[in-house]
Design a protein around this motif. Structure first.
Motif, PDB file in Angstrom:
ATOM      1  N   ARG A 172     -47.028 -43.729 -56.744  1.00 18.45           N
ATOM      2  CA  ARG A 172     -47.465 -42.655 -55.853  1.00 18.45           C
ATOM      3  C   ARG A 172     -48.721 -41.951 -56.361  1.00 18.45           C
ATOM      4  NH1 ARG A 172     -41.539 -40.071 -54.175  1.00 18.45           N
ATOM      5  NH2 ARG A 172     -41.014 -41.721 -52.670  1.00 18.45           N
ATOM      6  N   GLN A 173     -49.024 -42.114 -57.645  1.00 27.80           N
ATOM      7  CA  GLN A 173     -50.234 -41.498 -58.188  1.00 27.80           C
ATOM      8  C   GLN A 173     -51.502 -42.178 -57.677  1.00 27.80           C
ATOM      9  OE1 GLN A 173     -49.723 -38.462 -59.150  1.00 27.80           O
ATOM     10  NE2 GLN A 173     -50.633 -38.605 -61.169  1.00 27.80           N
ATOM     11  N   ASN A 174     -51.417 -43.487 -57.472  1.00 31.87           N
ATOM     12  CA  ASN A 174     -52.590 -44.205 -56.969  1.00 31.87           C
ATOM     13  C   ASN A 174     -52.107 -45.504 -56.323  1.00 31.87           C
ATOM     14  OD1 ASN A 174     -55.042 -45.588 -56.540  1.00 31.87           O
ATOM     15  ND2 ASN A 174     -56.000 -44.551 -58.275  1.00 31.87           N
ATOM     16  N   GLN A 175     -51.736 -45.397 -55.051  1.00 33.29           N
ATOM     17  CA  GLN A 175     -51.137 -46.540 -54.362  1.00 33.29           C
ATOM     18  C   GLN A 175     -52.045 -47.765 -54.377  1.00 33.29           C
ATOM     19  OE1 GLN A 175     -50.533 -44.366 -50.691  1.00 33.29           O
ATOM     20  NE2 GLN A 175     -48.340 -44.734 -50.825  1.00 33.29           N
ATOM     21  N   SER A 176     -53.309 -47.545 -54.118  1.00 31.81           N
ATOM     22  CA  SER A 176     -54.234 -48.669 -54.024  1.00 31.81           C
ATOM     23  C   SER A 176     -54.340 -49.416 -55.352  1.00 31.81           C
ATOM     24  CB  SER A 176     -55.609 -48.173 -53.577  1.00 31.81           C
ATOM     25  OG  SER A 176     -56.533 -49.233 -53.550  1.00 31.81           O
ATOM     26  N   ARG A 177     -54.566 -48.698 -56.444  1.00 33.08           N
ATOM     27  CA  ARG A 177     -54.745 -49.353 -57.737  1.00 33.08           C
ATOM     28  C   ARG A 177     -53.435 -49.913 -58.292  1.00 33.08           C
ATOM     29  NH1 ARG A 177     -59.777 -49.444 -60.085  1.00 33.08           N
ATOM     30  NH2 ARG A 177     -58.644 -50.948 -61.343  1.00 33.08           N
ATOM     31  N   PHE A 178     -52.320 -49.298 -57.942  1.00 27.62           N
ATOM     32  CA  PHE A 178     -51.041 -49.789 -58.455  1.00 27.62           C
ATOM     33  C   PHE A 178     -50.704 -51.171 -57.896  1.00 27.62           C
ATOM     34  CE2 PHE A 178     -46.422 -50.208 -58.730  1.00 27.62           C
ATOM     35  CZ  PHE A 178     -46.182 -49.795 -60.036  1.00 27.62           C
ATOM     36  N   THR A 179     -51.390 -51.578 -56.834  1.00 21.65           N
ATOM     37  CA  THR A 179     -51.096 -52.898 -56.266  1.00 21.65           C
ATOM     38  C   THR A 179     -51.293 -54.017 -57.286  1.00 21.65           C
ATOM     39  OG1 THR A 179     -53.347 -52.952 -55.359  1.00 21.65           O
ATOM     40  CG2 THR A 179     -51.566 -52.297 -53.868  1.00 21.65           C
ATOM     41  N   SER A 180     -52.117 -53.794 -58.293  1.00 27.66           N
ATOM     42  CA  SER A 180     -52.293 -54.828 -59.318  1.00 27.66           C
ATOM     43  C   SER A 180     -51.030 -54.992 -60.165  1.00 27.66           C
ATOM     44  CB  SER A 180     -53.490 -54.498 -60.215  1.00 27.66           C
ATOM     45  OG  SER A 180     -53.264 -53.311 -60.952  1.00 27.66           O
ATOM     46  N   LEU A 181     -50.156 -53.978 -60.135  1.00 30.42           N
ATOM     47  CA  LEU A 181     -48.882 -54.046 -60.859  1.00 30.42           C
ATOM     48  C   LEU A 181     -47.702 -54.278 -59.915  1.00 30.42           C
ATOM     49  CD1 LEU A 181     -49.340 -50.992 -63.280  1.00 30.42           C
ATOM     50  CD2 LEU A 181     -49.453 -53.409 -63.906  1.00 30.42           C
TER      51      LEU A 181
ATOM     52  N   SER B  82     -46.540 -59.985 -48.254  1.00 27.17           N
ATOM     53  CA  SER B  82     -45.770 -60.976 -49.002  1.00 27.17           C
ATOM     54  C   SER B  82     -44.729 -60.309 -49.895  1.00 27.17           C
ATOM     55  CB  SER B  82     -46.726 -61.829 -49.844  1.00 27.17           C
ATOM     56  OG  SER B  82     -46.009 -62.699 -50.684  1.00 27.17           O
ATOM     57  N   ILE B  83     -45.129 -59.245 -50.565  1.00 26.34           N
ATOM     58  CA  ILE B  83     -44.226 -58.557 -51.489  1.00 26.34           C
ATOM     59  C   ILE B  83     -43.093 -57.871 -50.735  1.00 26.34           C
ATOM     60  CG2 ILE B  83     -44.081 -56.575 -53.061  1.00 26.34           C
ATOM     61  CD1 ILE B  83     -46.886 -57.456 -54.097  1.00 26.34           C
ATOM     62  N   ILE B  84     -43.415 -57.206 -49.634  1.00 29.46           N
ATOM     63  CA  ILE B  84     -42.385 -56.521 -48.848  1.00 29.46           C
ATOM     64  C   ILE B  84     -41.373 -57.529 -48.318  1.00 29.46           C
ATOM     65  CG2 ILE B  84     -41.938 -55.178 -46.764  1.00 29.46           C
ATOM     66  CD1 ILE B  84     -43.219 -53.582 -49.056  1.00 29.46           C
TER      67      ILE B  84
ATOM     68  N   TYR C 125     -32.230 -50.488 -58.788  1.00 29.88           N
ATOM     69  CA  TYR C 125     -33.253 -51.487 -58.463  1.00 29.88           C
ATOM     70  C   TYR C 125     -33.497 -51.538 -56.948  1.00 29.88           C
ATOM     71  CZ  TYR C 125     -32.994 -53.415 -63.232  1.00 29.88           C
ATOM     72  OH  TYR C 125     -33.056 -53.597 -64.597  1.00 29.88           O
ATOM     73  N   ILE C 126     -32.414 -51.451 -56.173  1.00 23.47           N
ATOM     74  CA  ILE C 126     -32.575 -51.457 -54.716  1.00 23.47           C
ATOM     75  C   ILE C 126     -33.317 -50.205 -54.278  1.00 23.47           C
ATOM     76  CG2 ILE C 126     -31.413 -51.588 -52.487  1.00 23.47           C
ATOM     77  CD1 ILE C 126     -29.058 -52.884 -53.817  1.00 23.47           C
ATOM     78  N   TYR C 127     -32.975 -49.080 -54.904  1.00 19.19           N
ATOM     79  CA  TYR C 127     -33.668 -47.831 -54.574  1.00 19.19           C
ATOM     80  C   TYR C 127     -35.168 -47.975 -54.830  1.00 19.19           C
ATOM     81  CZ  TYR C 127     -35.391 -43.078 -54.906  1.00 19.19           C
ATOM     82  OH  TYR C 127     -36.141 -41.943 -54.745  1.00 19.19           O
ATOM     83  N   CYS C 128     -35.523 -48.587 -55.944  1.00 18.71           N
ATOM     84  CA  CYS C 128     -36.939 -48.789 -56.263  1.00 18.71           C
ATOM     85  C   CYS C 128     -37.593 -49.686 -55.209  1.00 18.71           C
ATOM     86  CB  CYS C 128     -37.081 -49.397 -57.656  1.00 18.71           C
ATOM     87  SG  CYS C 128     -38.779 -49.433 -58.282  1.00 18.71           S
ATOM     88  N   GLY C 129     -36.872 -50.710 -54.773  1.00 15.80           N
ATOM     89  CA  GLY C 129     -37.389 -51.561 -53.706  1.00 15.80           C
ATOM     90  C   GLY C 129     -37.615 -50.775 -52.429  1.00 15.80           C
ATOM     91  N   SER C 130     -36.708 -49.839 -52.145  1.00 15.35           N
ATOM     92  CA  SER C 130     -36.852 -48.994 -50.965  1.00 15.35           C
ATOM     93  C   SER C 130     -38.093 -48.110 -51.065  1.00 15.35           C
ATOM     94  CB  SER C 130     -35.598 -48.123 -50.805  1.00 15.35           C
ATOM     95  OG  SER C 130     -35.669 -47.327 -49.649  1.00 15.35           O
ATOM     96  N   VAL C 131     -38.371 -47.623 -52.267  1.00 17.02           N
ATOM     97  CA  VAL C 131     -39.580 -46.812 -52.476  1.00 17.02           C
ATOM     98  C   VAL C 131     -40.831 -47.659 -52.227  1.00 17.02           C
ATOM     99  CG1 VAL C 131     -40.952 -45.557 -54.193  1.00 17.02           C
ATOM    100  CG2 VAL C 131     -38.476 -45.212 -54.080  1.00 17.02           C
ATOM    101  N   ILE C 132     -40.822 -48.887 -52.713  1.00 16.99           N
ATOM    102  CA  ILE C 132     -41.973 -49.775 -52.497  1.00 16.99           C
ATOM    103  C   ILE C 132     -42.193 -50.010 -51.007  1.00 16.99           C
ATOM    104  CG2 ILE C 132     -42.845 -52.130 -52.823  1.00 16.99           C
ATOM    105  CD1 ILE C 132     -41.478 -52.122 -55.578  1.00 16.99           C
ATOM    106  N   VAL C 133     -41.103 -50.243 -50.275  1.00 21.17           N
ATOM    107  CA  VAL C 133     -41.222 -50.426 -48.827  1.00 21.17           C
ATOM    108  C   VAL C 133     -41.818 -49.177 -48.182  1.00 21.17           C
ATOM    109  CG1 VAL C 133     -39.911 -50.672 -46.678  1.00 21.17           C
ATOM    110  CG2 VAL C 133     -39.392 -52.138 -48.633  1.00 21.17           C
ATOM    111  N   GLY C 134     -41.352 -48.010 -48.617  1.00 21.46           N
ATOM    112  CA  GLY C 134     -41.868 -46.770 -48.064  1.00 21.46           C
ATOM    113  C   GLY C 134     -43.340 -46.552 -48.359  1.00 21.46           C
ATOM    114  N   GLU C 135     -43.770 -46.944 -49.560  1.00 22.51           N
ATOM    115  CA  GLU C 135     -45.156 -46.711 -49.967  1.00 22.51           C
ATOM    116  C   GLU C 135     -46.119 -47.774 -49.444  1.00 22.51           C
ATOM    117  OE1 GLU C 135     -46.203 -43.958 -51.624  1.00 22.51           O
ATOM    118  OE2 GLU C 135     -44.124 -43.288 -51.402  1.00 22.51           O
TER     119      GLU C 135
END
Length: 392
Positions: free
Chosen positions: A118-127, A176-178, A147-157
């Motif tokens: 959430r600090q830098n969505q665009s740059r975090f894509t490399s990770l 692809s990741i989603i 782990y599922i919760y973290c996946g849910s956060v990724i979907v949200g972001e």
């Protein structure tokens, strides 16, 4: 000093560092992170010592504090943080190889990822791909719900691709990741929940996080959820099996998912001269799902209404069995009435007589029957049958 106190002190220091010129702030932050990295490796080497996991959780929280409070969102400092963890990504594998079965450690790591991305969505894509692989593999090995919760956060972001139109290079990787997150989490979790008759009651947090993930995905990226019909059918069938789950939050998560799914089935009625776009119209797909498991859905909803769930849960605010029934009725009235007739007919006559059943159905059959009146009718049915069951 407690772990919480340490985080408070470090947060204050980070707020001071943030006021420095960017280059200085980064240099101090890297010193913090190097110290944290060294501490983590020391703890991993001494993992057998009592309290090691608790100390590790504190250190991971300290790492989260640095990420959150040294850098302003989307600043050059956050870019430096991404570069730092690209170089030191193996740190997370080291942690999980030793403490991967510890739920508190896993939760702390997932929380770190949430704030980091959430600090830098665009740059975090490399990770992002590395993070996704880590949480998927972690869940396969442990079935820890964080782990599922973290996946849910990724979907949200990252699930709302519209925000990346200005950065087309990100759209393909995000899609692809989603898709990977949804298919792999759903496949592994649904298989796990089907493995035992008690899987739902013994693992309510997994149920809750799975259906939060699915509900969030329906709301933000329905085109992905509906792209593979057999997956959404399996998700829905598994949700039906949990309609009477007694765990409040897990049950509400299931009901929210079902409510959202049914609302997508509302028929689009164009104004005169308007053409309804096929894009975003998922009614036909939901109809196919209802052809397979519509009666099971209705049976479980009515069973929950008349006693399967506590009465307080029927009348509480938010999404309830009654509101899911209302969405079903509002979106698929004709199908709803056919299925409802069968479910009402199966209620024992000592709880609801044949005449009462006929009168109830006739009442619901009325044209232009408002949702408000519909909900009152359902609550009245619940009250009557529960009262009589208590006196049996």
């Amino acid at each position: 000093m407690t772990g919480s106190d340490k985080c408070i002190v470090l947060e204050g220091l980070c707020n001071v560092v943030r006021m420095l010129p960017a280059e200085q702030a980064v240099s101090y932050a890297i010193l913090y992170l190097d110290w944290i990295k060294s501490s983590i490796r020391t703890i991993c080497e001494m993992h057998a010592v009592n309290g090691a996991a608790e100390e590790l959780v504190t250190v991971i929280h300290l790492m989260t504090v640095v990420i959150r409070y040294v850098a302003r969102p989307n600043s050059s400092t956050t870019v430096s943080f991404v570069s730092y963890f690209e170089e030191n990504w193996g740190l997370f594998s080291e942690i999980l190889s030793v403490f991967g079965q510890n739920e508190d450690v896993v939760e702390a790591i997932c929380r770190f990822f949430k704030y980091f991305m959430r600090q830098n969505q665009s740059r975090f894509t490399s990770l992002l791909q590395s993070t996704t692989n880590l949480i998927l593999e972690g869940f396969r090995q442990t079935h820890i719900s964080s782990y599922i919760y973290c996946g849910s956060v990724i979907v949200g972001e990252y699930g709302c691709y519209e925000r990346w139109k200005s950065e087309k290079r990100l759209i393909s990787s995000c899609q692809s990741i989603i898709h990977q997150i949804l298919t792999e989490f759903c496949d592994s979790t649904l298989t796990f929940l089907a493995s035992s008759p008690d899987a739902y009651t013994q693992n309510p947090f997994i149920v809750e996080d799975l259906y939060d993930l699915c509900g969030r995905s329906l709301q933000t990226i329905p085109q992905v959820m509906f792209s593979v019909e057999d997956v959404i059918l399996r998700i829905t069938q598994a949700a039906i099996a949990g309609i009477q789950l007694q765990h409040r939050e897990a049950n509400r998560s299931i009901l929210r998912y079902l409510d959202c799914l049914l609302m997508f089935g509302r028929e689009q009625k164009p104004e005169e001269g308007e053409i309804v776009s096929k894009e975003g119209n998922y009614r036909a797909q939901i109809l196919r799902i209802l052809q397979v498991c519509g009666q099971d859905l209705m049976n479980q909803l009515i069973a929950a209404l008349i006693g399967g769930l506590p009465e307080s849960r029927i009348k509480e605010l938010g999404v309830t069995v009654v509101s899911v029934l209302a969405s079903f009725y509002d979106s698929f009235e004709d199908i709803f009435m056919n299925l409802l007739s069968t479910s009402i007919g199966s209620i024992p006559e000592k709880l609801f007589s044949r005449q009462e059943k006929e009168e109830f159905l006739q009442e619901i059959y009325q044209k232009n029957y408002s949702i408000g009146r519909f909900e009152k009718s359902m609550i009245r049915l619940s009250s009557i049958t529960r009262s009589r069951a208590q006196h049996e």
